[in-house]
Design an enzyme around this catalytic site. Structure first.
Site, PDB file in Angstrom:
ATOM      1  N   GLU A  19       0.538  -0.724   8.961  1.00 38.91           N
ATOM      2  CA  GLU A  19       1.244   0.559   8.832  1.00 38.91           C
ATOM      3  C   GLU A  19       0.311   1.748   9.046  1.00 38.91           C
ATOM      4  O   GLU A  19       0.713   2.773   9.592  1.00 38.91           O
ATOM      5  CB  GLU A  19       1.925   0.681   7.462  1.00 38.91           C
ATOM      6  CG  GLU A  19       2.705   1.984   7.343  1.00 38.91           C
ATOM      7  CD  GLU A  19       3.652   2.036   6.171  1.00 38.91           C
ATOM      8  OE1 GLU A  19       4.046   3.154   5.790  1.00 38.91           O
ATOM      9  OE2 GLU A  19       3.996   0.974   5.631  1.00 38.91           O
ATOM     10  N   ARG A  68       0.852  -1.189   0.000  1.00 38.40           N
ATOM     11  CA  ARG A  68       0.000   0.000   0.000  1.00 38.40           C
ATOM     12  C   ARG A  68       0.884   1.233   0.000  1.00 38.40           C
ATOM     13  O   ARG A  68       1.693   1.436   0.904  1.00 38.40           O
ATOM     14  CB  ARG A  68      -0.893  -0.021   1.235  1.00 38.40           C
ATOM     15  CG  ARG A  68      -1.962   1.052   1.205  1.00 38.40           C
ATOM     16  CD  ARG A  68      -2.842   0.918   2.420  1.00 38.40           C
ATOM     17  NE  ARG A  68      -3.944   1.859   2.385  1.00 38.40           N
ATOM     18  CZ  ARG A  68      -4.734   2.098   3.415  1.00 38.40           C
ATOM     19  NH1 ARG A  68      -4.540   1.459   4.535  1.00 38.40           N
ATOM     20  NH2 ARG A  68      -5.711   2.956   3.317  1.00 38.40           N
ATOM     21  N   LEU A  96      -6.628  -0.556  19.829  1.00 42.22           N
ATOM     22  CA  LEU A  96      -7.376  -1.756  20.214  1.00 42.22           C
ATOM     23  C   LEU A  96      -6.864  -3.012  19.522  1.00 42.22           C
ATOM     24  O   LEU A  96      -6.992  -4.113  20.051  1.00 42.22           O
ATOM     25  CB  LEU A  96      -8.865  -1.557  19.896  1.00 42.22           C
ATOM     26  CG  LEU A  96      -9.522  -0.340  20.560  1.00 42.22           C
ATOM     27  CD1 LEU A  96     -10.984  -0.249  20.155  1.00 42.22           C
ATOM     28  CD2 LEU A  96      -9.384  -0.420  22.076  1.00 42.22           C
TER      29      LEU A  96
END
Length: 260
Positions: A62, A22, A43
């Site tokens: 990331e 990405r 979380l």
């Protein structure tokens, strides 16, 4: 069996993966995630791998890592996995694809990286990814497009289907011109395909105009004399008189029709 380790790590000990599939991150969404992390903490831990003395590289997560840096958090929860380069590339690609976070171009680039790094065929890669070989091949074809078009796909300015349609055009200039038209006119895929089809249809050749010699002054005088004579005869006699004028390269042919 691989044993994963869960712990908290100093954010400064973690670095991004340069081969991360990405490449485009929406800053606004990262800012929103950073605000959520400030309120609720991270979380879901990110996945990292050890890459030297007390250094770790991101395998998956990331976007969360960037949001944590933005939020000012010093330590984050991580899952440490001992992975080689091939396993890391596959894990990052699969995670992004499953979340549908990658653009078609980012996915294609990731496939190409794995093909180059592992020296495998498209068929073998398709088996690894659980996809059809045609799907892999179609994604890779997008890398033949100019960088301007690839960036537009990455930034979600045009869809993958728009990009596929542009592959039908034969050169970069045509592809870039059509890209500008798509963006300026907000063309749908169907409208884009119609315009491209019209561009590709062979155009009927224009009929050649025959070259004729200009009439000389003498010829014009003769033709006018005959025209006046025919008009006068028709008025005097009252008969229907029709005339036809044709010409060749060398002469003018005047035909007179008189009804009996």
């Amino acid at each position: 069996m691989r044993k994963d380790t869960y712990k908290f790590l100093d954010l400064n000990l973690i670095e991004p993966n340069k081969e991360q599939p990405r490449t485009h991150f929406e800053e606004e969404k990262i800012q929103e995630l950073a605000e959520s992390i400030q309120k609720n903490g991270l979380l879901q831990p990110i996945v990292v791998r050890p890459i030297g003395f007390r250094k770790y590289q991101i395998v998956v997560g990331e976007r969360r890592y960037r949001a944590c840096k933005l939020s000012g958090i010093k330590e984050i929860p991580v899952i440490i996995q001992k992975l080689n380069d091939q396993e890391t590339a596959n894990a990052a690609l699969v995670e992004n694809i499953q979340r549908e976070n990658l653009s078609a171009i980012e996915e294609a680039l990731a496939y190409q990286q794995i093909l180059d790094a592992q020296n495998i065929t498209q068929s073998e890669l398709a088996q690894q990814m659980g996809k059809k070989q045609s799907t892999i091949a179609n994604k890779l074809r997008l890398l033949q497009l100019p960088i301007t078009v690839q960036e537009a796909v990455k930034e979600r300015k045009i869809t993958e289907r728009h990009a596929r349609a542009l592959l039908k055009l034969s050169n970069t200039a045509e592809q870039n011109n059509m890209l500008r038209s798509i963006e300026a006119n907000n063309l749908t895929v169907e409208e884009t395909e119609k315009r491209i089809k019209a561009m590709l249809e062979p155009k009927a050749p224009k009929p050649k105009k025959g070259k004729t010699k200009a009439f000389s002054r003498n010829v014009k005088i003769v033709l006018n004399t005959f025209k006046q004579a025919i008009d006068m005869a028709e008025k005097t006699v009252g008969s229907d008189i029709n005339s036809e004028q044709t010409e060749t390269d060398d002469e003018v042919i005047l035909t007179i029709h008189i009804k009996k």
